[in-house]
Structure formats: structure tokens, C-alpha cells
Design an enzyme around this catalytic site. Structure first.
Site, short mmCIF file in Angstrom:
data_model
loop_
_atom_site.label_atom_id
_atom_site.label_comp_id
_atom_site.label_asym_id
_atom_site.label_seq_id
_atom_site.Cartn_x
_atom_site.Cartn_y
_atom_site.Cartn_z
N ASP A 151 11.32 25.03 -11.81
CA ASP A 151 11.93 25.55 -13.02
C ASP A 151 12.30 24.44 -13.99
O ASP A 151 12.44 24.68 -15.18
CB ASP A 151 13.18 26.37 -12.69
N ASN B 233 27.58 15.74 -19.93
CA ASN B 233 27.21 16.38 -18.66
C ASN B 233 25.76 16.09 -18.28
O ASN B 233 25.51 15.38 -17.34
CB ASN B 233 27.42 17.90 -18.73
N ASP C 65 36.79 22.71 -20.98
CA ASP C 65 35.75 21.71 -21.01
C ASP C 65 34.97 21.71 -22.32
O ASP C 65 34.52 20.66 -22.79
CB ASP C 65 34.77 21.93 -19.84
N GLY C 66 34.83 22.88 -22.93
CA GLY C 66 34.06 22.96 -24.19
C GLY C 66 34.64 22.08 -25.28
O GLY C 66 33.89 21.44 -26.04
#
Lengths: 338, 338, 338, 338
Positions: free
Chosen positions: C215, C185, C105-106
Site C-alpha cells: 500500500d 510526524n 497535536d494538530g
């Protein structure tokens, strides 16, 4: 010196081990019904217990009618040595030293239902079924049963819930209602076949806590937290934690998270007076009955747990079953620098 | 007679009540810092405790430096009667009979941190802050404090976790590490400022249980189940349940549901040897420090809980705070025949 | 006749297929860095594209400095035929007909970042890494690449989000801020290294929708719904659905369920004026920067998707990756009559 | 020049507005049954439409039998002017320009069921009921209806699902089965009154995707994502997103997260051949029927949405209903420096 020194006692789960007061003599063997694959292991186990271990072996009377057994020549020498009982007729109290189950969680639930008070220690073989409550593999059963008879094993005391249905119009509680039903997993109140949402009022120690609008409500033991409750979104609780879990089923409210309350509380569940329809209650998935407006269900923790013998120990057995049965946190590992 | 009779002891939460061995004489008063609105209630309370109740009243030395108090003429007669102490310098053990907190959960967390062993009973006023741990309203404080001094109150024993960081390269544990830090809510291990997922190994009683791949891991008390853990998806546990909760933070695995384990286990958390980055640990949201590969964090339940005085009782207080602070199952009721 | 006839157009995902206007001549090959195992496949692919397919092959200039390649004798004949470019310096627009990625995916995220407007079709080989975005296996790459060159393949158009940070005190937007960053993403706004909860205001089409206390917040594409968002509890959205997903990270509110909004809205995210601390924003996990009170982040869907070539088709590829990467609904089957 | 330029069309939700081809003349008014509180508003509305606006007004024939109306003197002058129809008997196609609903989501679901093809625009007044689909308040109805008649309003096109049950043993599909049922919220396949878990096979575009083991499965529109699906754990999808949501009900598998698939797919649902029991299917909560082994349910998105008139606009209406009906992210704000 301190006025009040507050110190808690914390029990090490590893300290719960089986200890026999005297060598165990009698054993109840329960086998899964309608499963041909357990017939031969059942006979092998009975033979070994009777002829090698010289134990008094009990089975259910109806087992002797099993066609698979009747036609099995290996069963003949065993048959005559067996003691039998009939569910709901013969009293097993004080007659059984320990129990062996062959065949998955259903057999242990059944064993639990036979003993409405103190339950003898139970050793459960999963026989290839889903084994949350049945950690033992049958291969080399002789060595494993011998270890148990010698007392070299860890125990998990699985708490049970006492459930009493109180009918609106019953002047006096009949005896059976009074003693109630014991469940090992959960008691469920849901909308049953009705298409309408349930409206269920929940009380704790007499106080109205909340109203459930949704498909229903699960009151479960820690053992039951990994059964229906986990499917409804609950966290998973180790069976040794003294607590009662309350889990809504498909609640209409976004904020209705499951809760865990102390073992000592009394829960009461009623159909709300303004509910559109009645509700249905079931106990460990059985004995479904209608709960009408005005009826109530009382739930408390029983002092009689099911002493469940561990294959390894309390911690390892539980995490093994989480991985095996629920694939808990099973994932493909990410490669470094991926 | 039964060979082994298995019976459990089930504690009624209503049975935990405050009992003084002798009338309480000394009281520690803690107030929220940087909040002007608590100044006057603080002075009123101190005056009443000193001049009406003739008690020995302790405050933190730094409180006397507060500009708001220095300039307040009502404070002058009180100031001279106060006993003071300095955190980390003076030993409060055996000097304090009970504690009063003014100002929300933060003050109770601070009170907890002052007592690393036995903690005196704590009465906490929420003063308008979020009051999970602070059930009392300040209006009519005199009547309420008097009831507590007379012992007419219910208690919740809030368990704490002892957390010890063991460094890889420390030949011997230094004293502070050895005794560890006590947390009332939770200890968190997360990726800190790192953009990479954490890889954290979790051990229970020495056994490797699972590996967390995600933002991190929360180990919480039941009290902490309604703090960070609930935000991360945990079920909510009543503070009287003897258990430890383990909740992953944004786990990469779909099946990593939170778990609840018995109070008696020892947890160990380590950065996985093949992790891409280190992790960070913090204790009740404070004292953040790095956890490198090879370091480990040990967590056990302390035998020293925080005895938290109830405004009503264990059950009512908890459900009131769920509704008030978390809007638990607050919903608009559906009309009939809608 | 009807006054207004309301009919929707519904697109069949199977109708999205690759169609070349003219035979593709130029190809950009991207390989995973720091991974020895892709060196040989990389050389094999380049050789085949250059000498068999007679294509113009582009690689990044820095690739030629790779020690592993320099010392590889098979690479020498290939090296001289390669075209190179430098990220941020050379303009690739209109030069590349399609892209091949080797390595997870990178590499696809990186390919996406190179094209801030129209992106050529991308064929991604996962090379053993987690392959949400990389469905192809390298074995028999020749047949598969040939199919793509001939246009016999399905496409998934993966939408991207254009993210623009607007600083409070910038009189005029500088050029880079103005065009913004494209993410495939998600864009994340979180508390970064701060121990305090974030307070983030969310606006849609100019209207204040809600405030996030927790968060942080994830704004993701459908592609990103299976990345960080799924870890934070989101449902999983097929990449062809035109929508934007908003997912809170550990929200303090029990009722803050993730939401999915139409592709055409504009989102604005700001640190609340009364927040205790600033926030941090990162784009597809990179380029982390502080977002101070008064700064804002604008997010809209870009009209330039990443055309991702399917190994099978849109539906099969996605469900295969759910099973492979997330173990979606992988479970042990219950036996009959268990 | 680029070989293939990939650009997406992104629709602005604000661009969907009501446009009349010619001034609307006929209106269908639907009122909630068995609710006394809507009687007077119903009469007021009818009078105004007939005598002020000179419109042709349709109501259901059964309405005239309503005892509450019969005895109401204000209704007499209205009665004679009304056109009536009978459900399932009279064809409304091309006769109605728009629809007004008085009384909550149920009336809009009913309106939807009357039009199995193109649906006229619907204006829904919630009349105090839960108003996810009914955004209008009745006070000042004249001004609001006038605005709609003049075309100054935003529309949300709410997609519907066409559901067709195919029986195993039916040689030819009967007409009704063939055309199917349209649902606005969801079609549900569940275990019905059976105590056993369902085993349901899910197919997309003919491919077996997964098997559901649990209480059942919800296939919903985005509109339905805030109905039963949200109770079962789904994310909430704005009704303008062209997608279909698949949500398991209490799945036995921890990893069975809800999914969202493109609007253009065909879903098929079958009882697994090895299921222990049959399943039950219901459409928007009605018409429950058994689904036996071998039967199947086909679901596709209909091209005929329900055009739902907005009180404000698509975005504001939806977020208002999330806050109002689901208390989405309603929380007590934390004070600064608490």
C-alpha cells in the site's frame, strides 16, 4: 442439469445448544486449590445442589483433606452426602452428567484432563480470576445452574488435541503413550533450559513442511489461540472453528507467520537430525519432558471436545473475554475534528 | 450410560476428491488478457480439447476480437468450433462441466465472478504468473487434463463470501443488491481517497463487536488470508478451514489483532455515525463504491464454493504456494556450531 | 599507549533544558479551530499574558474573525492589544520568543509548519484532545507558564524531516520545491485512490536499497513513530533518538520489517519504472500530490527541530503519552496462583 | 535576533572512518573453534602478517593446543613467531592495534568480551558463516587487510551495554559485579526453565515504566536488534543509531510493542515482588544466572563501542547483511498486468 453441484454445509454457531436426554442427576464440582475466597461459595453450591436439587454430587477425595473445609462448621452436613473419587484411580466415565468449576481457566483445564474421552458439559464460574474459559459470575448461581439443568443454554464445543510422544528406541508403544495426552490449549515444543535455538522439523500428513529455527513451536486449538499462541503473535480464532493453529516462538526467520490448518490433518514434530540440542515438550503447560533426536510428537484433533456452557452465547462470550482478558481493540476514541 | 455424549466429526482434507456423475462434455476456457505469451498455449489447448477430446468448448465472445488471435493462422480451424457467451448476458448455469484457466490468480477470480451460484470444478494453469490459486504448470497439459477428466484428482473447496450493500434510503432492496456480490478473496472497507482515518462499526449476528479506527477493515475467506489480509498482518489459513477472517488495516489501536470467526456468522459493517468521513468498499479489488453514514454492508459465507482442482493435494499445494509466492519461512540454515 | 582509542559521547536526555538568553517578551498563541470549548481558556490566557505578564502577544489574523470571539464581551479588551500575522505573508522569524498551543497535536503540527527554519520553544496544552505532543493540562496554567518563562523546564528536541519533490521534467528546481516541506510526524508515499499495489524504489545515500510492493511507505521521525507508523507495525522510538524510521504499509512481502536508519542519511523515493500506477505523497497528512514515474522525493533530517517543552521530563512525558494514547502494555494483572 | 536558536547537529554516517595515529604494528587474530575449514586460512593469514607485513601477531594460548594445528606442517614456522595470551589472565590493553576475526558473529562477540574498555578496530571475515557482524570475504585477504592497514576504510562504531547485577543481600558490591559485563547484542531476562510467566518490572532513570508479563524481556543494542530482538518482533535498527531497544518476549499483553529509548538512559530490571517465580539473566547468550526477588539488573550504554571495520560502508554493509542473513523484503516480483 449440472454434472457436479458443489454446495457446502455451513453450521450456524447459534445452533449448538445443550440438550439433555434425561434430567441430569449427577454433578462433579471442581474448585480452585489454595484459594480461601472460593471456600464459602463452594460450600454454598454443594449445599444447594444436595439439599435443594437432590443431586448426586462428586468431589475429589483430596478436597476432604482441605484444612479450610475441615474447620468450617457449615461443611459438616455436606461432607457426608458427597461422593468422592481419586484422580488416576477411579473411573468417572458414565458417572457424571455435568461439571461445575469454581475458579478460573485452571479448573477447566483440570476438568478436561480428568476425561480423556467424552466430557460432560462444563459450567465454569471465574470467581474473579481471568475468565477466558470461565464465563459465569457466581452471584445468583442458583438461577444460572437451574437454567443449565433445564437445558436452556448455548454450548461451545472446544476441540482438544491428542498428543502422542513416540520414542526412538521403544520397540512397541506402551499403552499410555499410545492413547496419548489430550490438551485443551496447546502443546509446546521449545528449547527448554537450553541456550541454543531449537531446530524442529514439522510434518503434515507425512510431508515435511518446514523447519523451525527459534525458541520453539506451539500447536494449539482455537481455544489455545488466545493463550500462549496470541503472545507469540498469532491471530485469534473462535473456539468453534474446526482448525489447528501452528505458531512459531521467536523464529529466526522474518517470514515465519503463524498458520491455521484443517482439523483433519496429522502433525508430526521431530527434533532435526542436525540440531545442536534436544527440545522439550509440554502439554497445557504441564508434564514437561525431553524430546531427543529421533523421538517424535504426533498431534491430531480428538473427536472428544470439552462442551463448554456459555453464559450468553458463543459469539458474545468470546468477544467479552477478548475485551476483558486481552483488552482487544480497547482504545481512547478520537474526538471529532481533533 | 452417558446422558449426553459429545463427539465431533472431523473431516480429513484428503477425502475431498473430484467425482463426475457422468463424463464431462463441456469446458469453459478462460485466458489472461493482454498477455501475448498465453496465445499459443491457448490455441494448443483449444485444439486438443476440440479435436482430440471432442469436447464442447466455450470461450468469452470478446476473445474472438483479440487481434493476436485474429492474425494467428493456427486459430482459424479452432474458431469455428467454439461456443461463445457474453458476460452478464448469457446464462452459463448448467452448461459448463468444468473450467480451465490460463494465467494466474486473476483468471480464477474472473471465473468465480461468472458463476454467482454453483461453480464447476476449475483447473488453473499459472503460466508463469504468481500462482496461489493456479497450481498447474502448462507443460504436458494433455496428461494433466486427461487425469482431471477421468476424476483422479483432489479438490479444494474454496469458500466465498456473499456481500450485500444496503443503502440507507432505499425503501426496497433492488434485485442486484439483494443477491449481492460473491468474493473469493476479500471485501475491503477503507478510507479510499480520504486522508482521515475510517471509523467503522463491526457487528456479528447483530451484536456490536468493535469499532475500527484506522485505514480500514478486510473481511476475507481463508483463500484471501494469503492475499491482502496477510499484508495487513493476518495469520495464514488453509482454504479448507470453514471460517471468516477479520483483519484491520493499520489500526490506531495497538491491541487490534486479526480474528477468525466461524463460517456461520453474519457480519455487518457500517460507517460510524460520528465518523468524519465516508468509507469505500471494494470486492476482490473491484467495483469500488462509497459507503455513506447509514449504509451498511452485510457479509455471510456463501454455500457455493469454487471447487479448485489440486495439482497434488490440498496440503502440498498450499504449502508449495506459501513457499513460492510468500517465501514463507525461507531462511538460510545456520551451520552447526556456528 | 593505544593507537586509536574509540570512545563515544553519550548524551543524557535529562541534560536538555530550556535556557533563555534574555527574558522572553513575545509569545505566539495558537488555538484549535472549530472547538467552542477552547474559547474561554484562550481569552483567559491572552488576558493573563497581556495584563499580568505584560508580554507582546501574537495571534493569527484570521482568529479575529472568529464569530465565537467577536460576540464574546471578555474578548474586547484583549483584542486591541494583540499583534496579528497572516500565514504565508508575514515573516515571524526572530519575532517570537515562544509559542503556546491550545488544543492537541494538530495545533503543534500547525505551529511547526509556520516555522520552516528555527522554531521557538513550544508549550502545548492538550485541552482534552489526544495529547502525544501536548502534555500540559490547562488547569493552573498561570503557574505552569510562569515556570516556563523562568526557564525551569525540560525540553524535547523533536527532529523534523525536510522533504523535496523533484519533478522529472523541471529543468530547474523552483524555489519552493528547493527548500522543501518540513514534517514533524511523517511523509507518506502510497497508492492513493489507485486500486493497484504501489511499486516504490527506496534509495539511501544514492544506493538502491529495496523495492516496496504494497500500500505504500512511511518515512517518519521518532515523533512520528507513534503516529501512522505504529499503526503500520513499527516499534516506538523516543523523540530524542536521532534516527529516521522507514515503515512499509501492508507490504506484500512477509519479511519487510520496519527499519531505523541514522539521522544523517539521505533517502530518495521513486515510483518504480515498471510500476502499474503512479503514487501519492502527503506531508503530515496534508498537501497530497501525485508522484509520477520519474519524479522523486528526497528526505533528509532538518537541523531545525521543534523544541517541545516537557510537562515533567523527556522520559516521563513520553511513557505517560504511550499509556494514555496507545494503552501501551495496559493489561489486567494475573492473580497469584491462578 | 532570536532569543533561543535551536539547531541540531546531525552526523553523516559516511564521516566515520578509520584513522591511525601511527602505523599499526600489532594484531590479534581470533579464529572460530571446532571448525576445520578455517585452519588453512588461519595459517595463511598468520604467515602473511608475520613474514610479509612484519607485524607482531597475538593469538590465544589455547590455540596452540589445537590438534589440527599441531599436526599441520605449515604451522610450524609460524608457531614460534606468535605472541600468546590467556583470557582473564593477561592484560591486552594498549598491546593490540587491531583485531582480525575468522569465522562469523561468534568470533566478534568473543573479541568484544576480551576488551572490557576500549576495543581496537576489528576486521571480521565471515568464512561462510552467517555474517551479520563479519562482512569480509576471505578470498584476496591480502589486498583487503592492506587497505585497512593504510586506513582507507569506513567504520561502524557498535555500541555496547554495560550490565550490572546487584544482589539483594550483598552489603557491598564486589569488584566484578561493580564493573559489570559488556554485551554487544543483548542482555535477556527470561523465565529460564520455569513454566510460569515472568513478572518483570522495568525502570528508566529510576521511574517505574511498566511490568512485563510473558516469557521475558530483551534489552539490546542496535547491533542486537537483528539478533534475538528481531525474532521477538522488533524493528531493525542500524548499528550507528545511538539508542537502546527494549523488546518483550511473548508478552501476555497485545499492546506491548517494542520501544527504542535514548542511549543516555539507565534501565533497571527487577523481578516483581509478587512474581510466582524467579527469572534468569544471560549476556550475549552466555553466563546465565538466576535473578531472585530483590535482585536487580542495571543497564547503561558503555562509552566503549566495538569499532567494526566495514567491507564497503556503513549503509551498504548493513543492508547487504539484512538481505543475506534475514532475507529482508526478498520477494518474487509481480509481473505487470498480472
Amino acid at each position: 442439469m449440472k454434472n457436479v453441484a458443489m454446495v457446502m454445509t455451513i453450521q450456524d454457531p447459534a445452533s449448538q445448544r445443550l440438550t439433555w436426554n434425561k434430567p441430569p442427576l449427577s454433578v462433579l464440582v471442581i474448585k480452585k486449590v489454595q484459594d480461601v475466597s472460593v471456600i464459602q461459595p463452594f460450600i454454598d453450591l454443594l449445599s444447594w445442589l444436595i439439599f435443594e436439587k437432590r443431586m448426586v454430587v462428586f468431589v475429589e477425595a483430596s478436597v476432604l483433606d482441605d484444612v479450610q473445609l475441615k474447620n468450617n462448621t457449615y461443611f459438616n452436613p455436606v461432607r457426608d452426602k458427597l461422593c468422592t473419587f481419586k484422580e488416576g484411580k477411579d473411573d468417572l466415565t458414565d458417572k457424571i452428567d455435568f461439571i461445575i468449576c469454581l475458579g478460573g481457566d485452571g479448573t477447566l483445564l483440570y476438568a478436561s484432563s480428568l476425561f480423556q474421552q467424552s466430557v460432560p458439559p462444563v459450567m465454569a464460574f471465574h470467581m474473579g480470576s481471568l475468565g477466558f474459559l470461565a464465563p459465569f459470575e457466581f452471584a445468583n448461581f442458583q438461577g444460572q445452574v437451574t437454567s443449565v439443568l433445564e437445558g436452556h443454554v448455548a454450548l461451545t464445543l472446544r476441540s482438544r488435541l491428542r498428543c502422542i510422544v513416540v520414542r526412538k528406541n521403544s520397540d512397541s508403544l506402551d499403552k499410555k503413550s499410545h492413547s496419548g495426552v489430550l490438551v485443551l490449549n496447546e502443546v509446546v515444543v521449545d528449547r527448554g533450559p537450553s541456550p541454543y535455538l531449537s531446530n524442529i522439523d514439522l510434518f503434515l500428513d507425512g510431508k515435511h513442511i518446514t523447519t523451525v529455527q527459534g525458541d520453539g513451536l506451539i500447536v494449539s486449538t482455537p481455544t489455545g489461540s488466545t493463550a500462549y499462541a496470541v503472545a507469540a503473535g498469532a491471530s485469534m480464532i473462535h473456539p468453534s472453528v474446526p482448525a489447528i493453529m501452528v505458531t512459531p516462538i521467536c523464529p529466526h526467520s522474518l517470514s515465519f507467520r503463524p498458520i491455521v490448518v484443517p482439523a483433519g490433518v496429522e502433525l508430526k514434530i521431530m527434533v532435526s537430525p542436525d540440531a545442536r540440542s534436544t527440545a522439550w515438550v509440554s502439554f497445557d503447560g504441564r508434564h514437561q519432558q525431553e524430546l531427543k533426536v529421533g523421538d517424535s510428537l504426533k498431534v491430531t484433533m480428538s473427536i472428544y471436545p470439552v462442551p463448554s456452557i456459555c453464559a450468553q452465547d458463543q459469539i458474545s462470550d468470546w468477544f467479552d473475554s477478548l475485551a476483558e482478558c486481552l483488552h482487544w481493540n480497547v482504545r481512547r476514541k478520537q474526538r471529532q475534528f481533533d
